[in-house]
Structure formats: C-alpha cells, structure tokens
Design a protein around this motif. Structure first.
Motif, mmCIF file in Angstrom:
data_model
loop_
_atom_site.group_PDB
_atom_site.id
_atom_site.type_symbol
_atom_site.label_atom_id
_atom_site.label_comp_id
_atom_site.label_asym_id
_atom_site.label_seq_id
_atom_site.Cartn_x
_atom_site.Cartn_y
_atom_site.Cartn_z
ATOM 1 N N SER A 147 -0.181 -3.318 9.030
ATOM 2 C CA SER A 147 1.250 -2.588 9.281
ATOM 3 C C SER A 147 2.446 -3.378 8.608
ATOM 4 C CB SER A 147 1.426 -2.883 10.665
ATOM 5 O OG SER A 147 2.581 -2.184 11.077
ATOM 6 N N VAL A 148 2.984 -2.428 7.706
ATOM 7 C CA VAL A 148 4.308 -2.928 6.734
ATOM 8 C C VAL A 148 5.409 -2.018 7.367
ATOM 9 C CG1 VAL A 148 5.131 -3.660 4.530
ATOM 10 C CG2 VAL A 148 2.740 -3.850 5.076
ATOM 11 N N VAL A 149 6.495 -2.692 7.830
ATOM 12 C CA VAL A 149 7.888 -1.626 8.351
ATOM 13 C C VAL A 149 8.855 -2.406 8.025
ATOM 14 C CG1 VAL A 149 8.662 -0.749 10.321
ATOM 15 C CG2 VAL A 149 6.142 -0.596 10.284
ATOM 16 N N SER A 150 9.705 -1.792 7.313
ATOM 17 C CA SER A 150 11.044 -2.058 7.034
ATOM 18 C C SER A 150 10.972 -3.543 6.256
ATOM 19 C CB SER A 150 11.755 -2.254 8.484
ATOM 20 O OG SER A 150 11.947 -1.123 9.108
ATOM 21 N N CYS A 151 10.384 -3.469 5.197
ATOM 22 C CA CYS A 151 10.374 -4.676 4.167
ATOM 23 C C CYS A 151 10.725 -3.983 2.865
ATOM 24 C CB CYS A 151 8.942 -5.144 4.322
ATOM 25 S SG CYS A 151 8.376 -5.894 5.584
ATOM 26 N N ASN A 152 12.099 -3.958 2.601
ATOM 27 C CA ASN A 152 12.707 -3.095 1.501
ATOM 28 C C ASN A 152 12.374 -3.498 0.274
ATOM 29 O OD1 ASN A 152 14.049 -1.714 3.644
ATOM 30 N ND2 ASN A 152 15.810 -2.842 3.716
ATOM 31 N N ASN A 153 11.905 -4.708 0.021
ATOM 32 C CA ASN A 153 11.631 -5.019 -1.473
ATOM 33 C C ASN A 153 10.105 -4.926 -1.655
ATOM 34 O OD1 ASN A 153 13.899 -5.928 -2.408
ATOM 35 N ND2 ASN A 153 13.733 -7.929 -1.335
ATOM 36 N N ILE A 154 9.586 -4.281 -0.675
ATOM 37 C CA ILE A 154 7.797 -4.095 -1.131
ATOM 38 C C ILE A 154 7.932 -2.542 -1.259
ATOM 39 C CG2 ILE A 154 5.680 -3.478 -0.176
ATOM 40 C CD1 ILE A 154 6.146 -6.131 1.644
ATOM 41 N N LEU A 186 10.563 -10.438 1.137
ATOM 42 C CA LEU A 186 9.171 -10.344 0.639
ATOM 43 C C LEU A 186 9.169 -9.215 -0.286
ATOM 44 C CD1 LEU A 186 6.233 -11.748 0.656
ATOM 45 C CD2 LEU A 186 5.889 -9.990 2.680
ATOM 46 N N THR A 187 8.485 -9.455 -1.486
ATOM 47 C CA THR A 187 8.343 -8.400 -2.485
ATOM 48 C C THR A 187 6.787 -8.005 -2.688
ATOM 49 O OG1 THR A 187 7.831 -10.104 -4.457
ATOM 50 C CG2 THR A 187 10.091 -9.511 -3.840
ATOM 51 N N THR A 188 6.253 -7.102 -3.340
ATOM 52 C CA THR A 188 5.115 -6.510 -3.505
ATOM 53 C C THR A 188 4.102 -7.534 -4.141
ATOM 54 O OG1 THR A 188 6.255 -4.121 -3.849
ATOM 55 C CG2 THR A 188 3.939 -4.449 -4.218
ATOM 56 N N GLU A 189 4.649 -8.297 -4.850
ATOM 57 C CA GLU A 189 4.017 -9.193 -5.893
ATOM 58 C C GLU A 189 3.626 -10.176 -4.597
ATOM 59 O OE1 GLU A 189 4.233 -12.291 -9.540
ATOM 60 O OE2 GLU A 189 5.893 -11.001 -9.010
ATOM 61 N N GLY A 190 4.488 -10.841 -4.030
ATOM 62 C CA GLY A 190 4.157 -11.737 -3.051
ATOM 63 C C GLY A 190 3.248 -11.409 -1.814
ATOM 64 N N PHE A 191 3.426 -10.147 -1.446
ATOM 65 C CA PHE A 191 2.625 -9.597 -0.389
ATOM 66 C C PHE A 191 1.325 -9.292 -0.977
ATOM 67 C CE2 PHE A 191 0.681 -5.337 1.087
ATOM 68 C CZ PHE A 191 0.373 -5.800 2.118
ATOM 69 N N GLU A 192 1.070 -8.852 -2.193
ATOM 70 C CA GLU A 192 -0.343 -8.605 -2.960
ATOM 71 C C GLU A 192 -1.442 -9.853 -3.035
ATOM 72 O OE1 GLU A 192 -2.132 -6.137 -6.805
ATOM 73 O OE2 GLU A 192 0.104 -6.463 -6.356
ATOM 74 N N SER A 193 -0.676 -10.684 -3.314
ATOM 75 C CA SER A 193 -1.309 -11.973 -3.752
ATOM 76 C C SER A 193 -1.992 -12.635 -2.431
ATOM 77 C CB SER A 193 -0.173 -13.064 -4.273
ATOM 78 O OG SER A 193 0.391 -13.547 -3.584
ATOM 79 N N VAL A 194 -1.465 -12.382 -1.430
ATOM 80 C CA VAL A 194 -1.734 -13.043 0.040
ATOM 81 C C VAL A 194 -2.930 -11.859 0.454
ATOM 82 C CG1 VAL A 194 -1.606 -13.850 2.033
ATOM 83 C CG2 VAL A 194 0.095 -14.524 0.192
ATOM 84 N N ALA A 195 -2.607 -10.579 0.559
ATOM 85 C CA ALA A 195 -3.331 -9.893 1.120
ATOM 86 C C ALA A 195 -4.633 -9.719 0.346
ATOM 87 C CB ALA A 195 -2.897 -8.509 1.025
ATOM 88 N N LEU A 196 -4.893 -9.677 -0.824
ATOM 89 C CA LEU A 196 -5.931 -9.564 -1.646
ATOM 90 C C LEU A 196 -6.820 -10.829 -1.427
ATOM 91 C CD1 LEU A 196 -4.930 -7.925 -5.022
ATOM 92 C CD2 LEU A 196 -5.831 -6.610 -2.982
ATOM 93 N N SER A 197 -6.341 -11.808 -0.753
ATOM 94 C CA SER A 197 -7.125 -13.080 -0.647
ATOM 95 C C SER A 197 -7.837 -13.210 0.636
ATOM 96 C CB SER A 197 -6.300 -14.304 -0.719
ATOM 97 O OG SER A 197 -5.472 -14.409 0.268
ATOM 98 N N TRP A 198 -7.735 -12.049 1.583
ATOM 99 C CA TRP A 198 -8.131 -12.230 2.855
ATOM 100 C C TRP A 198 -9.341 -11.231 2.814
ATOM 101 C CZ3 TRP A 198 -2.862 -11.722 5.338
ATOM 102 C CH2 TRP A 198 -2.389 -12.791 5.480
ATOM 103 N N VAL A 199 -10.672 -11.622 2.780
ATOM 104 C CA VAL A 199 -11.909 -10.697 2.757
ATOM 105 C C VAL A 199 -12.058 -10.022 3.909
ATOM 106 C CG1 VAL A 199 -12.688 -12.010 0.713
ATOM 107 C CG2 VAL A 199 -13.417 -12.706 3.120
ATOM 108 N N LEU A 203 11.721 -15.601 4.820
ATOM 109 C CA LEU A 203 10.342 -15.401 4.601
ATOM 110 C C LEU A 203 10.335 -14.715 3.183
ATOM 111 C CD1 LEU A 203 7.345 -15.740 5.588
ATOM 112 C CD2 LEU A 203 7.546 -13.650 6.669
ATOM 113 N N ASP A 204 10.463 -15.555 1.954
ATOM 114 C CA ASP A 204 10.200 -14.795 0.773
ATOM 115 C C ASP A 204 8.824 -15.204 0.340
ATOM 116 O OD1 ASP A 204 10.127 -17.595 0.404
ATOM 117 O OD2 ASP A 204 11.922 -17.827 -0.502
ATOM 118 N N ASN A 205 8.658 -14.998 -1.055
ATOM 119 C CA ASN A 205 7.366 -14.935 -1.576
ATOM 120 C C ASN A 205 6.762 -16.456 -1.529
ATOM 121 O OD1 ASN A 205 7.468 -12.361 -2.450
ATOM 122 N ND2 ASN A 205 8.177 -12.698 -4.504
ATOM 123 N N ASP A 206 7.337 -17.405 -1.614
ATOM 124 C CA ASP A 206 6.991 -18.762 -1.745
ATOM 125 C C ASP A 206 6.602 -19.107 -0.233
ATOM 126 O OD1 ASP A 206 7.394 -19.159 -4.213
ATOM 127 O OD2 ASP A 206 9.223 -20.228 -4.175
#
Length: 468
Positions: free
Chosen positions: A415-422, A396-409, A371-374
């Motif tokens: 909850s984000v746990v043990s995702c070391n690249n964020i 998953l990185t912060t950039e990939g997470f942010e692009s999806v999270a901001l699209s959900w109004v 489960l990477d950014n793509d």
C-alpha cells in the motif's frame, strides 16, 4: 362587471346546503344507539394510546436494539419508558459533568455500562461553564471549555480536588460494578483507586492520565487487568510528574497478566522496559508515544519474548544512544512494526530498531518525517516482510522504494498512499512484475497517479485478495 370569488373550504363547509344537512341528520340518527359505555377508552390527556404499552421491557429492549445507533437518541425522546429502556442499550459513556456522579444518576440512566470515560469531567473549569466568551479546547480525544481570562494558560490545565475525585470513584465502584474499561485522571489517592479495584472486579482495561510513580502503587489490586494505558503528560494540555523506572517496575510486578500496554509521555530507561519484559510474560502489544526515555532503552525490548506488535507514535527521537549493535538482541516473535508521526532522522537509532525487529512481517510508516532513501534503505535488514504500507512519506523516491521492495521475496501486500516523490512514469518493468503477483495492492502515491486506473481489468492485485 361582477367578479365571482372562489369559495374557500370554510365557505363550502358551512354553506347552507340541504344535502350536507341530510348527511349530518343521517349520521346523527345512526349514532343515537351509542352510549358512553360503548365508546373506546381514551388515554389520559387526550393523546393517542401507546401500542407498545402491552409489551414487556425485555421485548421492547430487543426491538430497540435492532434500531440503528444513530436513531436511538431520537427514540429515547418518545417517552420516559423508552428513555429508560434505551439507556440499558448504552455500553459506553464519556462523562462531561462530574456532579452527575454525586447525584447517583448513572445507575438509573445507564444501568449496564461497561466503558466509562471520566477524563473530560475531571478538569476544573467552573468559570468557563458560566462565561459567555469561553472557548472549547480540544487536545486529542479530550474536549472541554476554558475561560481565557480566568483559567490557567494552555498546557497547565487544572483538575478537580483529589478529595472530590476520591468520592466520585467510590460512587462509581458502587454504582457500576460491571465496568470493563475505565479512563480517569490519576490525581486521586490510593484509597480511590483501591475502591475501584474492589468494586469493579470485571475491569479489564484501565487508562490513567497524569500518571505518576505513586499512582501506580495500587495497580496490583486490579486482578483481571489485561490492557493498560499510562499517560504521563500531554503537550498543550497538562504536565505531570511523569512515570520513571520506579513506576514501570511497580507496574511490571503488579500486572503480570498484561496483554497490551501503552506508555504515553513517560520517562524511563533500560531498567524499566526490561522489568516489564521479564515480568509481563503475556505482553503481546506495546505502544510508546511521545516518550522521554533515556538512552539505551531499546535494547530491553529483547526481554519481551512474546511481543507481537510494536507501535511508535509521535516520537521526536527513537533512542539517543542505542549502544553497541551487537548487544541489542532481537524480538523473535514480533510480527508488526508501526510508526506514526515519528521523526526518523537518526540513522543509527533507526538501524538499531530494525535489528531488534528483524523478524517483523508487517511494516507501516505513516506521516514520518525524515524517511528518505537512505533511511528507508535500512528496512532491508528485515528480510521476512510480507506487508508494507507507506503513507505520507514525501521524501522517499521511486528509486529508493524499488531497491528495497525488490529485495523482499515474500512480499504479498503493498500500500503506497500520498508519497509525492514516487512517480508512475518511473516504475520499472521489474517493479511492474512485482505488482502483478501481489495479493493486495493499493497504489495512490499522489493525486496525479494514473497507474491505479490503468490497471483496472488487468487482474493485477487480485490474486487471492481484493483489488484496491
């Protein structure tokens, strides 16, 4: 030089002291009027009288029911009566020795059982019970002893003879008519399962290990069955003939009142899943774990018109070939999609899954590989997400997470746990504003995360819920 030794208690007690003699004399004179009839009765054996002897079993049962469950086992060792009463409080039991069924001890020891697990007792390992060098094999919730020098290799464990299991099931049907949940190995004959169906009329949940198409033939006799779990094979424990489309079709026509269904290690394809969707109209929860299904099975999920929760566990692949995306269909009533320990490396099959579940509101990813950014970017197909949980997604990185999270109004809980690249230092102002309006917020991407501590006292994550 004389040394005066301190007197011990025996020396003081038996010393020739006139004062003690007068005390003993007065005590003796004062008790001369007492007779054997005046003495209180002593219990047999010289023990202390039981203060609960005058209580009825029902009152004692209510008293022991208030005792914490961790203390009920020591309480059952007080006396035989307490052992019998505490046995009435037990509702769930995992049997380790099949011979207890033949000796008819279950109804005497546990008369009110509602949950019985016979799987650990169904393994045939008599050599391991007497061997000093035996080892304990644990695979998931099942543990049993094996002898490495005598028993078969790991993955080819033997079960009891079908005739022995048939006799045991018939005894269980007679002795435990109030069962509501039963777990067993489906190596018994059709007569054994039919006896359980006829004797346990209140059975609502059934778990069948080493299940096959033939073992599902008497499934229609369980009139009140609502929860069913089928396990075809367990890696490292046993390999079975498996459940194919034939068995799934038998299941669909025989259990039309199913609410929850779990398929573990089963085969099948579009035909079997579609039959379940057409016949089991009340099905609300479907779990598929470690499946061996053929290509195209995912398109049949659209027939599950009342499906609310879909869970995928330990799947090496989702669907080899989901087919044309325009022919997939959707599950309009689905609310929760949960993926645990799955390999998410096929972009096309993951896209097809999100298209089928585009109406989902709760998304959970736990320890999923690939489960990477793509791959995570495909989640944006689901536009109505209100709750997102990420755990163990290290790619998953912060950039990939942010692009999806901001699209959900409609996002309200995160909850984000043990995702070391964020990383905390990569959180943008826009993402911080999103955090401030969440009703529930849990942020522990790694052990070095300091954002959760820095938000204490700011009110972020407390809107209408609890701050984690």
């Amino acid at each position: 030089m004389h040394h005066h030794r301190l007197k011990s208690w025996p020396d003081l007690w038996f010393a020739a002291d006139n004062r003690l003699k007068h005390v003993f004399l007065k005590m003796g004179l004062g008790d001369q009027a007492l007779t054997l009839k005046d003495l209180p009765p002593r219990p047999v054996g010289g023990g202390v009288a039981d203060p609960t002897a005058t209580l009825s079993d029902e009152i004692l049962l209510r008293i022991l029911a208030a005792v914490p469950e961790s203390l009920r086992l020591p309480a059952s060792l007080v006396c035989k009566r307490w052992l019998r009463v505490v046995g009435r409080l037990r509702r769930s039991l995992t049997l380790l020795d099949w011979s207890l069924i033949g000796r008819r001890r279950l109804p005497l020891r546990f008369p009110d059982l509602t949950d019985l697990d016979l799987v650990p007792a169904s393994f045939a390992s008599p050599s391991a019970a007497l061997c000093k060098g035996c080892v304990l094999l644990t695979v998931g919730p099942v543990s049993f002893a094996v002898d490495a020098g005598v028993d078969l290799p790991v993955g080819e464990c033997r079960f009891l003879e079908p005739a022995d299991i048939d006799r045991g099931l018939m005894t269980v049907a007679r002795d435990c008519p109030g069962l509501r949940k039963l777990s067993l190995v489906a190596v018994a004959s059709e007569a054994g399962l039919m006896s359980v169906a006829g004797g346990c009329n209140t059975l609502q949940e059934l778990e069948l290990h080493r299940c096959s198409d033939l073992s599902l033939r008497p499934i229609s006799a369980f009139n009140n069955l609502q929860i069913l779990r089928l396990v075809g094979s367990v890696e490292g424990l046993y390999h079975g003939p498996g459940v194919t489309d034939i068995g799934l079709t038998i299941l669909a026509h025989g259990c039309k009142r199913l609410v929850k269904l779990e398929l573990g290690g089963c085969e099948g394809s579009y035909d079997g899943i579609s039959a379940i969707g057409r016949c089991c109209m009340m099905l609300e929860e479907l779990t598929i774990s470690d499946h061996r299904m053929d290509a195209g099975w995912m398109a049949a999920l659209s027939f599950c018109v009342n499906l609310k929760k879909l869970r995928l566990q330990s799947c090496r692949r989702i669907d080899i070939d989901p087919g044309p995306l325009e022919h997939l269909g959707t599950c309009p009533t689905i609310e929760t999609l949960q993926m645990q320990r799955c390999q998410l490396r096929d972009k096309r099959s993951l896209q097809a899954l999100f298209m089928v579940c585009e109406a989902v509101r709760n998304l959970r990813f736990e320890n999923c590989w690939g489960l990477d950014n793509d791959m995570f970017g495909l989640v944006s197909i689901c536009r109505r997400v209100k709750f997102l949980s990420l755990e163990g997604c290290s790619l998953l990185t912060t950039e990939g997470f942010e692009s999806v999270a901001l699209s959900w109004v409609d996002l309200q809980r995160l909850s984000v746990v043990s995702c070391n690249n964020i990383k905390d230092d990569e959180v943008s102002p826009a993402l911080s504003r999103l955090f401030s309006v969440l009703k529930e917020f849990k942020w522990r991407p790694d052990t070095k995360s300091v954002l959760a501590m820095s938000l204490v006292g700011t009110g972020m994550g407390k809107r209408g819920g609890r701050f984690f």
